[in-house]
Design an enzyme around this catalytic site. Structure first.
Site, PDB file in Angstrom:
ATOM      1  N   CYS A   1       0.674  -1.074  -0.032  1.00  0.00           N
ATOM      2  CA  CYS A   1       0.249   0.235   0.025  1.00  0.00           C
ATOM      3  C   CYS A   1       1.147   1.589   0.038  1.00  0.00           C
ATOM      4  O   CYS A   1       0.463   2.898  -0.018  1.00  0.00           O
ATOM      5  CB  CYS A   1      -0.184  -0.179   1.148  1.00  0.00           C
ATOM      6  SG  CYS A   1      -2.605  -1.247   0.692  1.00  0.00           S
TER       7      CYS A   1
ATOM      8  N   ASP B   1      -8.522  -4.689  -5.091  1.00  0.00           N
ATOM      9  CA  ASP B   1      -6.925  -4.522  -4.713  1.00  0.00           C
ATOM     10  C   ASP B   1      -6.048  -5.180  -5.754  1.00  0.00           C
ATOM     11  O   ASP B   1      -5.620  -5.754  -5.511  1.00  0.00           O
ATOM     12  CB  ASP B   1      -7.259  -4.240  -3.634  1.00  0.00           C
ATOM     13  CG  ASP B   1      -6.203  -3.003  -3.032  1.00  0.00           C
ATOM     14  OD1 ASP B   1      -5.224  -2.187  -3.242  1.00  0.00           O
ATOM     15  OD2 ASP B   1      -6.865  -2.594  -1.618  1.00  0.00           O
TER      16      ASP B   1
ATOM     17  N   ASP C   1     -10.806  -0.388   7.220  1.00  0.00           N
ATOM     18  CA  ASP C   1      -9.599  -0.712   7.607  1.00  0.00           C
ATOM     19  C   ASP C   1      -8.452   0.002   7.276  1.00  0.00           C
ATOM     20  O   ASP C   1      -8.248   0.531   6.544  1.00  0.00           O
ATOM     21  CB  ASP C   1      -9.450  -2.197   7.190  1.00  0.00           C
ATOM     22  CG  ASP C   1      -9.539  -2.272   5.338  1.00  0.00           C
ATOM     23  OD1 ASP C   1     -10.038  -0.624   4.801  1.00  0.00           O
ATOM     24  OD2 ASP C   1      -8.837  -2.515   4.613  1.00  0.00           O
TER      25      ASP C   1
ATOM     26  N   SER D   1     -14.943   8.222   0.284  1.00  0.00           N
ATOM     27  CA  SER D   1     -14.188   7.126   0.423  1.00  0.00           C
ATOM     28  C   SER D   1     -14.339   5.874   1.024  1.00  0.00           C
ATOM     29  O   SER D   1     -12.894   5.797   2.113  1.00  0.00           O
ATOM     30  CB  SER D   1     -13.410   8.428   1.080  1.00  0.00           C
ATOM     31  OG  SER D   1     -12.779   9.653   0.238  1.00  0.00           O
ATOM     32  N   ASP D   2     -14.928   5.255   0.464  1.00  0.00           N
ATOM     33  CA  ASP D   2     -15.377   3.573   1.987  1.00  0.00           C
ATOM     34  C   ASP D   2     -14.462   3.367   1.140  1.00  0.00           C
ATOM     35  O   ASP D   2     -14.442   3.134   0.346  1.00  0.00           O
ATOM     36  CB  ASP D   2     -17.394   4.156   1.852  1.00  0.00           C
ATOM     37  CG  ASP D   2     -17.356   3.346   3.183  1.00  0.00           C
ATOM     38  OD1 ASP D   2     -16.205   2.432   3.514  1.00  0.00           O
ATOM     39  OD2 ASP D   2     -18.368   3.086   3.760  1.00  0.00           O
TER      40      ASP D   2
ATOM     41  N   GLY E   1      -9.673 -14.954 -13.664  1.00  0.00           N
ATOM     42  CA  GLY E   1      -8.936 -14.083 -13.332  1.00  0.00           C
ATOM     43  C   GLY E   1      -8.614 -13.144 -14.857  1.00  0.00           C
ATOM     44  O   GLY E   1      -9.406 -13.060 -15.569  1.00  0.00           O
ATOM     45  N   HIS E   2      -7.748 -12.057 -14.808  1.00  0.00           N
ATOM     46  CA  HIS E   2      -7.576 -11.588 -15.761  1.00  0.00           C
ATOM     47  C   HIS E   2      -5.838 -10.943 -15.839  1.00  0.00           C
ATOM     48  O   HIS E   2      -5.162 -10.465 -14.538  1.00  0.00           O
ATOM     49  CB  HIS E   2      -8.068 -10.083 -15.832  1.00  0.00           C
ATOM     50  CG  HIS E   2      -7.110  -9.233 -17.893  1.00  0.00           C
ATOM     51  ND1 HIS E   2      -7.736 -10.014 -18.870  1.00  0.00           N
ATOM     52  CD2 HIS E   2      -6.920  -8.053 -18.039  1.00  0.00           C
ATOM     53  CE1 HIS E   2      -7.549  -9.589 -19.500  1.00  0.00           C
ATOM     54  NE2 HIS E   2      -6.820  -7.741 -18.996  1.00  0.00           N
ATOM     55  N   SER E   3      -5.231 -11.447 -16.585  1.00  0.00           N
ATOM     56  CA  SER E   3      -3.460 -10.973 -16.810  1.00  0.00           C
ATOM     57  C   SER E   3      -3.075  -9.943 -17.980  1.00  0.00           C
ATOM     58  O   SER E   3      -3.980 -10.432 -18.960  1.00  0.00           O
ATOM     59  CB  SER E   3      -2.728 -12.276 -16.429  1.00  0.00           C
ATOM     60  OG  SER E   3      -3.126 -12.840 -17.914  1.00  0.00           O
TER      61      SER E   3
END
Length: 340
Positions: free
Chosen positions: A13, A63, A221, A44-45, A133-135
């Protein structure tokens, strides 16, 4: 001859864009008008929440980021735990997840396999299903998840609905950004890094299950904007807060590393963005840095009544998690965050 690619350049992060930059961009976007969108980006939750029926809303988040540790399997676990956390911060349950992968084709594919293994195991621990997913081929490694969960529309945890007099519980220790920075330049002890990894790979699922038993007034969080940045989102322009720095859980070695200036640029962005609303009273420099430090897969910060907070903290402590009642929400007469 294949080009050598550095796996860990510094990520997690700490790689996020600063809050000030995001505000200037998001503020220009049109607001959604769908009445079933209960939570969007205006507060901004931690995630979006969309009502499907009177009893079910889905929670949607994503994320991803570059590695902050050298071990690919551990990185996969941390990135997944971090992405899953946003569902827990909204009071929801994880249902499905999709991989988000940026990976150089010239890098050993076994590394990618270990990243995905670590992520998959955390999704399973969360009780969710990894559904695809995606790559893309990229110059650097990045990994994360898009996650969908469910929550009752009347039992959503929001990040900005705290009340005056509430107590604040933090469920994980701070300082992982500082420790990871020290580790990247070879200055962190193995013990400190083990503490940071243990914290970052721990799902917030278990703490969230405890809090769902209580009347949670607000929850978020702690990630890239640090403890003080996310607390500022919680109090907004309505309230202030008093923080007892002695009660804040943190990785002890982070104090030494902060005093040696093993700190992140993201932490300084956090200080610059909200520093004028924070008043430190006889708080050491190192603790200031720990409170501004961007966290990867950080703990939950929860605002509850005094009675509920004291009951909940006993249950959280029983889980063996470093946690504490770290302060309280104050009235609107002084909208600063005062740290003592």
């Amino acid at each position: 001859m294949k080009e050598e690619i550095l796996f860990c350049k510094g990520g997690g992060c700490t790689a996020k864009l600063g809050a000030g930059i995001l505000e200037s961009v998001l503020g220009k976007l049109p607001r959604p008008t769908d009445a079933n969108l209960i939570v969007g980006f205006e507060s901004s939750d931690d995630a979006a929440v969309y009502r499907l029926t009177d009893d079910i809303a889905f929670v949607q988040t994503l994320d991803f980021f570059p590695p902050m540790v050298e071990d690919p399997y551990t990185f996969g676990q941390i990135a997944a735990a971090n992405a899953l956390s946003d569902v827990y911060a909204m009071g929801g349950e994880v249902k499905t997840a999709l991989n988000i992968v940026c990976f150089p084709e010239t890098m050993d594919l076994n590394i990618l396999g270990k990243i995905l293994q670590g992520g998959s195991e955390k999704v399973m621990e969360a009780g969710g299903s990894l559904a695809g997913g995606h790559s893309i081929n990229d110059t650097d490694v990045k990994y994360g998840l898009s996650v969908t969960g469910i929550v009752h529309p009347d039992r959503i945890f929001r990040n900005n609905t705290c009340r005056e007099g509430d107590l604040l519980i933090l469920t994980k220790p701070l300082g992982v950004g500082i420790v990871c920075t020290a580790d990247r330049i070879g200055e962190s002890s193995e013990e400190a890094m083990e503490k940071a990894i243990r914290s970052m790979t721990t799902l917030n699922k278990y703490a969230a299950e405890v809090f769902r038993k209580y009347d949670v007034h607000a929850c978020t969080d702690i990630t890239g904007f640090g403890f003080l940045g996310h607390l500022m989102e919680m109090v907004g322009d309505k309230y202030g807060a008093e923080i007892d720095s002695i009660e804040v859980p943190y990785i002890r070695e982070a104090v030494h590393y902060a005093n040696e200036f093993y700190i992140t640029s993201a932490g300084q962005k956090n200080r610059n963005h909200i520093g004028d609303r924070v008043l430190f009273k006889d708080v050491p420099f190192a603790m200031e840095e720990i409170l501004f430090d961007p966290q990867t897969s950080g703990g939950l910060l929860v605002s509850l009544s005094s009675e509920d907070a004291r009951a909940a903290i006993s249950e959280i402590e029983a889980l063996g998690m470093p946690c504490g009642i770290v302060g309280k929400i104050t009235g609107s007469e002084d909208k600063r965050i005062i740290v003592k």
